[in-house]
Design a protein around this motif. Structure first.
Motif, PDB file in Angstrom:
ATOM      1  N   PHE A 375     -48.372  23.005  55.164  1.00 35.62           N
ATOM      2  CA  PHE A 375     -48.659  21.937  56.125  1.00 35.62           C
ATOM      3  C   PHE A 375     -48.181  22.363  57.521  1.00 35.62           C
ATOM      4  N   THR A 379     -50.560  22.815  60.727  1.00 37.31           N
ATOM      5  CA  THR A 379     -50.312  22.071  61.964  1.00 37.31           C
ATOM      6  C   THR A 379     -50.277  23.032  63.143  1.00 37.31           C
ATOM      7  N   GLU A 382     -53.589  24.287  64.188  1.00 40.19           N
ATOM      8  CA  GLU A 382     -54.405  23.322  64.929  1.00 40.19           C
ATOM      9  C   GLU A 382     -53.739  22.933  66.247  1.00 40.19           C
ATOM     10  N   SER A 934     -67.783  24.661  64.881  1.00 36.96           N
ATOM     11  CA  SER A 934     -66.534  24.144  65.416  1.00 36.96           C
ATOM     12  C   SER A 934     -66.099  24.982  66.602  1.00 36.96           C
ATOM     13  N   PRO A 935     -65.728  24.337  67.697  1.00 37.27           N
ATOM     14  CA  PRO A 935     -65.214  25.105  68.837  1.00 37.27           C
ATOM     15  C   PRO A 935     -63.832  25.673  68.542  1.00 37.27           C
ATOM     16  N   ASN A 936     -63.253  25.280  67.413  1.00 28.66           N
ATOM     17  CA  ASN A 936     -61.904  25.709  67.087  1.00 28.66           C
ATOM     18  C   ASN A 936     -61.881  26.954  66.223  1.00 28.66           C
ATOM     19  N   SER A1038     -57.374  19.088  59.807  1.00 26.05           N
ATOM     20  CA  SER A1038     -58.587  18.351  60.167  1.00 26.05           C
ATOM     21  C   SER A1038     -59.723  19.292  60.546  1.00 26.05           C
ATOM     22  N   TYR A1039     -59.450  20.581  60.703  1.00 30.01           N
ATOM     23  CA  TYR A1039     -60.526  21.509  61.006  1.00 30.01           C
ATOM     24  C   TYR A1039     -61.454  21.599  59.798  1.00 30.01           C
ATOM     25  N   THR A1040     -62.708  21.477  60.058  1.00 34.16           N
ATOM     26  CA  THR A1040     -63.645  21.456  58.937  1.00 34.16           C
ATOM     27  C   THR A1040     -64.491  22.716  58.848  1.00 34.16           C
TER      28      THR A1040
END
Lengths: 1125, 540
Positions: A375, A379, A382, A934-936, A1038-1040
């Motif tokens: 976790f 975190t 992200e 995703s831009p991430n 939450s990144y998908t």
């Protein structure tokens, strides 16, 4: 549990049992006394005969002439009998008959002045008066197998007595018996034999290996057929393959037993574990379940039948054999016949087993310290700050602070049910030549892996057949099933289902304490699964099924039978539901949130089916070699369904749950009803030339109320032919090697009208289109509207199937082979083809798509014995290819990760192609842009392949143009393998089953989380800058981008599983005899014993879809006994 | 005996099976047919109710309706006001610019409008034959024409060009339909609203509250005129509504959204709900986890920063009194009436997303990544027995919008007069702010800034913000790049006192392409069926 049956306890139990059985026997005798007709008494008229080497027929004619007796027999029966020589003077009819039937495969019985000739299947009823009381003699003999080797351990019983013995190692035996007694010989793996004790007291007997040879009778649509005469693709499963397995219903028993029949069992929850059956692939977008026929009556489900009551199951796979059922047979037909009594026997049978279930596979959730670490990583990935300090993670690891740093094993808490199951079956069967009965009671009780999951099933069945007059017999099959099923419920708003409870137990983090120090439940936003489980919430489904089939067989003239039948089935289900309200508290004990209101609901449904049916069949001969059979029939069916629903909420507390105790405010009642009618005319003709050339034709004309009057009826023809090459004279020289060879070919059309809703052609204005007006004092404004689109012109969905088959056996039936190749085209599939939104109504059902299934089915058997060691092996495999061939110009229909497109199997997997993980940001920048996903996107994320773009070429952008077909969930191969071993009193059966070339998508390894969501242990091997060859992408919350449909998540789900393993021991006849039993077998039986698969180790490969919601598959270990008295 | 059996079996079976000629003719037992409908006014009224029932699949938890409270809650996620953590709830990718044509949520916003339109067309196509009082009939027709035009308002605003159907369609027609240019459809909407306004009454008896009124038709017409920069007509319609004399601002801003104040003087049109029978089932999505909510909607820092301080000055003004260590104190009272902030007392506890032992901890799955939650419609939790089953009506248009639209249109027309300040000040003063400082806001430019800020604060979390972003063409400025939530720190769980040390929480990165993102994509599923449908620019 079985220990209770050993040692002293065994005998106590046995004595108790025998007493019970004696009482039962007495009751049965009383019950049937009225029905039984006393057999004819003897006649003393004498006959003189002097015949040398003449046919039996001729002898019969002579006896008829002299005595005034009449013979009744089927020509076929005596066609193959040996000629006889009889020289008798003033002998009784009986004596002459004894002489006639010496060494013949026939037996007879005398009724009034009619002598009925039958195949010696049944033990002859000896007229007591005709046989002189003879002194007790010791009869000796030897039993050998077909190769002349002595056979040890064969049980020898004097029929109708408790006298018995078994053969010794040299195959010899000796037994006390009277002339006229019948000796029964039996041993596992060989066909039972019986002989009439004559004057000769040295008996020599050859036992034949039990083999699936052509003389086997197979149940087909509206009749029976000799297996050798079949021209369609038909497979049968005997009761032996079903009995004594700890299976919960008949659907699951069929899994893997027949080539081309796939059963997928989705979970092991008591009462909800019935698998879905497909015969020869999925041929429709509608319900693809096969049609089920029980004792000649079409029913909607076979799961209420006691597996122990089943005599045989026949699967009609191709169109030709199924066409007689036309309208609903497109998905194949499963015909179940329940057991009947046999004339001349009376048997009481008791069997039971006790078993324990365990989950086959469970998710393996990572311990809390790993979850916390992942976790933190997620975190940080992200853009956030680590949540847990190293010291805190150490505390999780140490596990000495159960409230602040717990490691809650939620599944350990959830799956604390005892998983104990038991089954008891008691049956009595028998009768005389006029009336036969089969009466059974069954009890099944299964506790699940979770407390409060349970199902019980009570079955009662009475099958009765009686000859009313010489040419009329009547029958009745009556059965009753009661099945209450209990499961816990969740208090999660709007989703009370038990699956929600399982889902939450697989979601709530190990970091959440089960309970706080103050005893209150730890919880997440959705609540606590354990608070739900331990609450008074429940769902109690009570299903009952009454089935009555009565019918008659009137032989109007010789070989012309009129067979009317009436069936009435009533199925009721009463579902009682109570959802408790749950108040949660903070660790400090202050009330926090409330899951409310509590409520109760009850849904009562009843469906009835009334099905009269009439059959007329006739068989005749032209010349010596042309055998004809013809059948004509009519049937209709009227199904009525209705439902009543009641709901109230806000009960004072959670103690009581009867609806009246809820508040009338917000109460709901609903009721609904539908009807469906079907009417059918059908016929069949068979032609058989010398058992060599076989032809069959079927025609069915079916009408369904689902269609508008002009399209109501459909015609479904079929034809098939068989050629028994082995019967040809040119084949004679080969018969030592190829004992039997038959080629089959068939073609036929089948229909399907089974679409959702019973009125797909009638536009309706629905009620219940309500709104409210009135602001602070709202009132319901009842409204009506058309919401569903209909196409009144629709008609039958049609399946056209061609089949080429071959049946062969080799080396005197030691090897058998059945092979079938088929092509099955389903056209005009009734499907609500998507309509553009501006139509505004739901899409109407139209004759839309086409699907093709083609494949090859193989069944190979081998049997042999080496000394006392007997074995046989039967393997089956099916190779089936499924393909959508038309979608009426619409589509492809793309869902989330799925595609329905022409040229692909139904609902194939669809998505991006994964190419490993991004190594570093330079690679992210240089690869085709995944910004659209995703831009991430960053290092450690899945890299998707740039396949195409708007211009059909790779365009440096990953978007919908780069999605492709990723496989499908239809196994390329399904197979089953049964191995039977027998050694003296021991028998072993192993049944393996599996699939190959099959993919599964969407089994998640959990997710990083510290409240809702938790990782599988496997996610510990997630990508980090130092672990770049990881199994999973970098942790994320939450990144998908790594969870969009892609080949990364499509896995090979092939497996091989030992579905059943049975080890039995049959007590020696000597011992059994002393226990006043005919036979006693004790056994171990295991279901889903072990599994090999490359699939994720925490998901059962047989289970489709997302395991987080599913009750696990179970393996069952059980011990049982099977006793015949 | 034998003959008896033979005959009785034959006769019995023949009787059972052969006599019923209509055996296969089975009609539904639970529904009416159109041929027996439209006999009197009560049939028409039932069909009218059926139109109101609509079919908005936007809201699986809501009862369906011709408009949907769910959108009132969620539409701001598609703007710079808020973020939704759960992409499957359908709005996250509209906010961050990642929506694609194959996203099922695009279809979920396109298709339901047509379901309601089909109901309207069915009603309008059939009601004519009903023998009933013609003025009553016209009133019904007015309501239905309004509802149909309202669906087109959504379609053109979200998607641009739309398939314009005014009669019942066959599947064949639907599958080959083409999009009508937005301008033509908007013209149709304005004409329909104008016509409806002519037929509709000013008000209804209390028991019929929630039916479409003349004021509602004029207000929607006014809204579209503002969106289309047709300021003159907008002012005229606004004035007509203001002159009706029946609408006024409700004195309490937070009380405006309470269930007991439904149908107050400010309410022009709302979606009606009733507990149990026709429930509003989405309020729970906004509540904190500790109170059984889902925390689905997280307001963003940029919205919080939009609120002025109690002095009536923006926080960027050094004289505003804004304290960045106590950022939620001394602010426009609408901030705390709309948004649940860390340390606030709510539902009997202190909301604490900052302590990681708290159930509401912001990084928890389901926690609010921005620290903020919405409380506008749930400020008074005791109003509800069950937050997932409430009767709270959701506002579609209220009088404050008429006032601010009037002001904006007048400002854009350059007609800055006392009526402009009056309209804006009515809204500000009701909220608890001082009237406009006319010395600062004295030009078209400054007033434009003020009225836009005022609109955002007044209507935050009521689903209007996306429309404003779209028509003001401010996407690249407000919906591009990193978005943030509140500052990190600690909450005193007894007093609620905040000790904020920062930084602001990062929420998500957003993309905005002005050539593409002002319109939503036509759902690919629809294009796959109807090859005549064109896609919006940038989505191919």
């Amino acid at each position: 549990m079985f220990l209770k049956f050993t040692g002293k306890l065994l005998f106590e139990k046995k004595r108790y049992l025998i007493k019970t059985l004696l009482i039962m026997k007495f009751i049965i005798i009383l019950l049937f006394a009225a029905c039984l007709q006393v057999s004819a008494t003897g006649y003393s008229q004498t006959i003189t005969l002097s015949q040398n080497n003449v046919s039996l027929k001729k002898v019969f004619r002579e006896i008829e002439r002299q005595s005034g007796y009449n013979f009744l027999y089927k020509d076929k029966l005596i066609r193959e009998t040996a000629n006889v020589s009889i020289n008798m003077h003033d002998a009784s009819v009986e004596a002459v008959l004894v002489e006639c039937f010496k060494n013949q495969p026939l037996t007879y019985s005398i009724l009034d002045k009619i002598i009925v000739i039958k195949a010696k299947k049944h033990i002859p009823l000896i007229n007591p008066v005709a046989i002189l009381p003879a002194p007790v003699n010791i009869f000796r003999g030897t039993v050998k197998d077909e190769k002349g080797n002595p056979l040890a351990g064969v049980s020898v019983i004097v029929k109708g007595t408790k006298k018995g013995t078994s053969t010794s190692t040299d195959g010899s035996f000796s037994i006390d018996a009277n002339v006229g007694d019948v000796l029964e010989f039996s041993i596992v793996g060989y066909r039972e034999k019986s002989i009439l004790v004559g004057q000769n007291n040295n008996i020599s007997l050859v036992m034949e290996v039990e083999a699936a040879v052509g003389s086997e009778i197979v149940v087909v649509g509206y009749g029976t057929e000799k297996k050798a005469d079949l021209t369609g693709s038909v497979a049968s499963v005997s009761s032996k393959q079903i009995e004594n397995r700890p299976i919960t219903n008949i659907t699951n028993a069929l899994e893997g037993t027949v080539a081309g029949v796939t059963v997928v069992q989705n979970n092991g929850q008591p009462g909800y574990d019935a698998g879905t059956i497909n015969i020869r692939g999925v041929g429709t977008l509608n319900n693809s379940n096969p049609m089920i026929v029980v004792d000649g009556n079409i029913v909607s489900s076979m799961n209420d039948i006691n597996p122990n009551d089943i005599a045989s199951v026949t699967v009609l796979k191709d169109a030709a054999s199924a066409a007689i059922y036309g309208s609903r047979a497109a998905n194949g037909v499963i015909i179940i016949t329940t057991k009947r009594g046999k004339a001349g026997t009376s048997q009481i049978r008791y069997s039971d087993y006790f078993g324990k279930q365990q989950a086959t596979r469970l998710p393996d959730w990572a311990p809390s310290w790993q979850a916390a670490t992942l976790f933190n990583e997620a975190t940080v990935n992200e853009g956030g700050q680590p949540v847990y300090t190293d010291a805190e993670i150490d505390s999780f690891k140490l596990g000495n602070s159960p409230y602040n740093f717990p490691n809650t094993n939620w599944l350990g808490l959830l799956y604390t049910g005892n998983g104990f199951q038991q089954s008891h079956n008691l049956s009595a069967s028998g009768g005389n030549d006029k009336t036969q009965y089969y009466l059974s009671v069954g009890y099944f009780d299964q506790n699940g892996l979770t407390p409060k999951t349970n199902t019980k099933r009570y079955n009662v069945r009475l099958n009765l057949t009686s000859k009313v007059t010489d040419n009329i017999s009547v029958f009745a099959n009556l059965s009753y099933t009661l099945q209450p099923t209990l499961q816990p419920q969740s208090s999660y708003p709007g989703v009370p289902a038990f699956s929600q409870l399982i889902r939450q137990a697989n979601r709530i983090s190990n970091i959440i304490p089960y309970k706080y120090a103050n005893g209150d439940y730890g919880y997440i936003a959705d609540g606590s699964p354990m608070a739900w489980l331990n609450s008074p919430s429940f769902d109690n489904l009570q299903q009952t099924n009454y089935q009555g089939i009565v019918g008659a067989d009137w032989e109007i003239i010789k070989n012309l039978h009129f067979r009317p039948q009436l069936a009435y089935v009533v199925s009721q289900s009463d579902d009682n539901n109570f959802i408790a309200s749950i108040q949660y508290y903070s660790p400090q004990g202050a009330p926090t949130f409330l899951q409310a209101p509590n409520y109760a609901s009850e849904t009562y449904q009843q469906s009835t089916a009334f099905t009269p049916q009439m059959l007329l069949d006739y068989s005749w001969k032209i010349g010596r070699n042309n055998d004809f059979k013809a059948l004509a029939g009519y049937s209709q069916e009227l199904d009525n369904w209705h439902e009543l629903y009641g709901y109230r909420q806000n009960f004072l507390n959670n103690a009581l749950s009867v609806i009246n105790l809820g508040s009338p405010t917000g109460q709901v009642t609903k009721g609904d009803a539908t009807q469906l009618a079907l009417r059918s005319y059908f016929g069949r003709i068979n032609y058989n030339y010398k058992d060599k050339y076989l032809l069959e034709g079927n025609l069915r004309y079916d009408g369904s109320s689902r269609f508008a009057a002009t399209n109501q009826y459909g015609i479904f023809p079929s034809a098939s032919a068989g050629w028994r090459i082995s019967k040809e004279s040119f084949f004679k020289s080969l018969t030592n090697i190829v004992s039997d060879l038959k080629l089959r070919a068939s073609w036929g059309k089948l229909g399907n009208q089974n679409v959702a809703g019973n009125y797909p052609t009638i536009p309706v204005i629905n009620a219940g289109q309500n709104y409210v007006f009135g602001g602070t004092s709202p009132v319901v404004a009842a409204g009506i509207a058309q919401t569903a689109g209909v196409d009144p012109s629709i008609s039958w969905e049609t399946t056209t199937e061609s089949d080429l088959g071959l049946d062969a056996s080799f080396l005197r039936n030691t090897i058998s082979l059945t092979a079938d190749y088929f092509i099955k085209n389903t056209t005009g599939i009734l499907y609500a083809l998507p309509v553009a939104a501006s139509y505004g109504l739901t899409a109407p059902v139209v004759n839309a798509a086409s699907v093709r299934n083609q494949g090859l089915e193989l069944t190979i058997g081998y049997q042999n014995k080496i000394g006392a060691f007997r074995y046989n092996i039967i393997g089956n495999a099916a190779f089936i290819k499924n393909e959508v061939t038309s979608l009426a110009g619409i589509g492809p229909v793309i869902g989330n990760g799925s595609i329905m497109a022409v040229g692909l199997p139904i609902n194939s997997y669809y998505g991006y192609v994964a190419q490993g993980f991004f190594k570093d940001s330079a690679q992210v920048a240089s690869h085709a842009s995944q910004t659209g996903i995703s831009p991430n996107t960053g290092p450690g994320d899945i890299m998707y392949k740039d396949i195409s773009g708007p211009n059909g070429k790779p365009d440096g952008v990953i978007d919908t143009h780069d999605e492709k077909y990723l496989g499908n969930n239809f196994p390329k191969v399904t197979f089953g393998l049964t191995v039977n071993f027998g050694w003296k009193q021991f028998d072993l059966t192993a049944f393996l089953q599996g699939t190959a070339g099959v993919k599964q998508y969407g089994a998640t390894p959990g997710s990083e989380g510290n409240a809702a969501g938790k990782p599988e242990e496997a996610l510990w091997d997630s990508w980090t800058p130092t672990n770049t060859s990881a199994a999973f992408p970098r942790p994320a919350i939450s990144y998908t981008q790594n969870y969009v449909p892609s080949s990364f998540w499509v896995k090979d789900a092939a497996y091989i599983r030992m579905k059943n393993l049975q080890l039995g021991y049959t007590l020696p006849a000597k011992l059994t005899k002393r226990m006043h039993m005919q036979k006693l077998r004790i056994y171990y039986s295991g279901q889903n014993v072990f599994t090999f698969s490359q699939f994720y180790k925490w998901v059962d490969p047989e289970t489709a879809g997302n395991s987080l919601y599913d009750y696990p598959q179970v393996k069952v270990n059980s011990l049982g006994l099977d006793a015949t008295f | 005996m034998k003959h008896f059996i033979n005959y009785s079996v034959c006769i019995g079976l023949l009787l059972l099976t052969s006599c019923q000629k209509d055996f296969l003719n089975r009609q539904p037992l639970d529904a009416y047919s159109n041929s027996s409908l439209w006999t009197d006014s009560s049939d028409a009224a039932a069909a009218l109710n059926g139109v109101y029932a609509g079919q908005n699949s936007w809201a699986s938890d809501n009862a369906s309706g011709w408009a949907d409270g769910f959108l009132v809650n969620y539409m701001d996620v598609a703007s710079d006001n808020a973020y939704s953590e759960f992409y499957w709830e359908g709005f996250q990718d509209f906010g961050n610019g990642l929506v694609t044509p194959s996203d099922p949520n695009a279809d979920d916003l396109w298709s339901p409008c047509y379901t309601t339109i089909a109901k309207c067309n069915f009603f309008l196509g059939n009601v004519g034959v009903t023998p009933m009082d013609s003025s009553a009939k016209l009133q019904m027709i007015g309501q239905v024409r309004f509802i149909r035009a309202y669906q087109y308002f959504w379609l053109t605003t979200l998607f641009g060009d739309a398939v314009l159907d005014t009669t019942t369609q066959t599947p064949q027609q639907a599958n080959t339909a083409v999009r009508t240019p937005k301008a033509a459809v908007v013209k149709f909407e304005l004409r329909e609203f104008a016509a409806a306004a002519n037929y509709l009454p000013i008000s209804y008896p209390a028991s019929q509250q929630g039916q479409i009124t003349k004021g509602a038709a004029l207000a929607l017409k006014m809204r579209i005129e503002l969106f289309e920069n047709d300021y003159t007509d907008c002012v005229a319609d606004a004035q007509q509504i203001m002159n009706m004399g029946i609408y006024s601002l409700y004195p309490s801003y937070s009380g405006l959204f309470r269930i007991q104040n439904e149908g107050n003087s400010e309410d022009i049109l709302d979606v009606q709900y009733k507990e149990n029978d026709h429930p509003n089932g989405t309020l729970g999505v906004m509540l904190p986890t500790s109170l059984g909510g889902w925390e689905s909607i997280s307001p963003l820092q940029s919205l919080v920063d939009n609120y002025e301080t109690i002095t009536g000055k923006p926080i960027t003004d050094p004289t505003s009194g804004y304290d960045s260590t106590q950022p939620y104190k001394n602010r426009d009272p609408r901030l705390l009436a709309t948004i649940l902030v860390p340390g606030a007392s709510y539902g009997g506890e202190i909301y604490d997303p900052l302590n990681h032992s708290s159930v509401d901890y912001y990084t928890n799955y389901g926690g609010s990544k921005s620290l903020y939650l919405v409380k506008k419609f749930t400020s008074y939790l005791s109003d509800f027995d069950n937050i997932w089953n409430t009767g709270l009506d959701m506002p579609l248009i209220r009088y404050a919008e008429v006032l601010l639209s009037y002001a904006e249109a007048k400002i854009e027309l350059g007609q800055i007069d006392a009526s402009v300040y009056n309209a804006i000040d009515q809204v500000r003063v009701r909220a608890g702010l001082p009237p406009t400082d006319q010395s600062v806001y004295n030009s078209q430019t400054t007033l434009r800034t003020l009225v836009r800020r005022e609109r955002r604060s007044e209507f935050a979390m009521e689903g209007l913000r996306w429309f404003d972003v779209q028509r003001w063409k401010i996407g690249p400025q407000v919906m591009q790049g990193a978005t943030y939530g509140g500052k990190l720190g600690t909450v005193n769980d007894t007093t609620g006192h905040l000790t904020l040390t920062g930084p602001n929480t990062f929420v998500e990165n957003r993309l905005f392409d002005p050539a593409k993102n002002y319109l939503w994509p036509i759902p690919q599923a629809q294009i796959n069926i109807d090859r005549n449908l064109t896609q919006n620019p940038g989505y191919n």
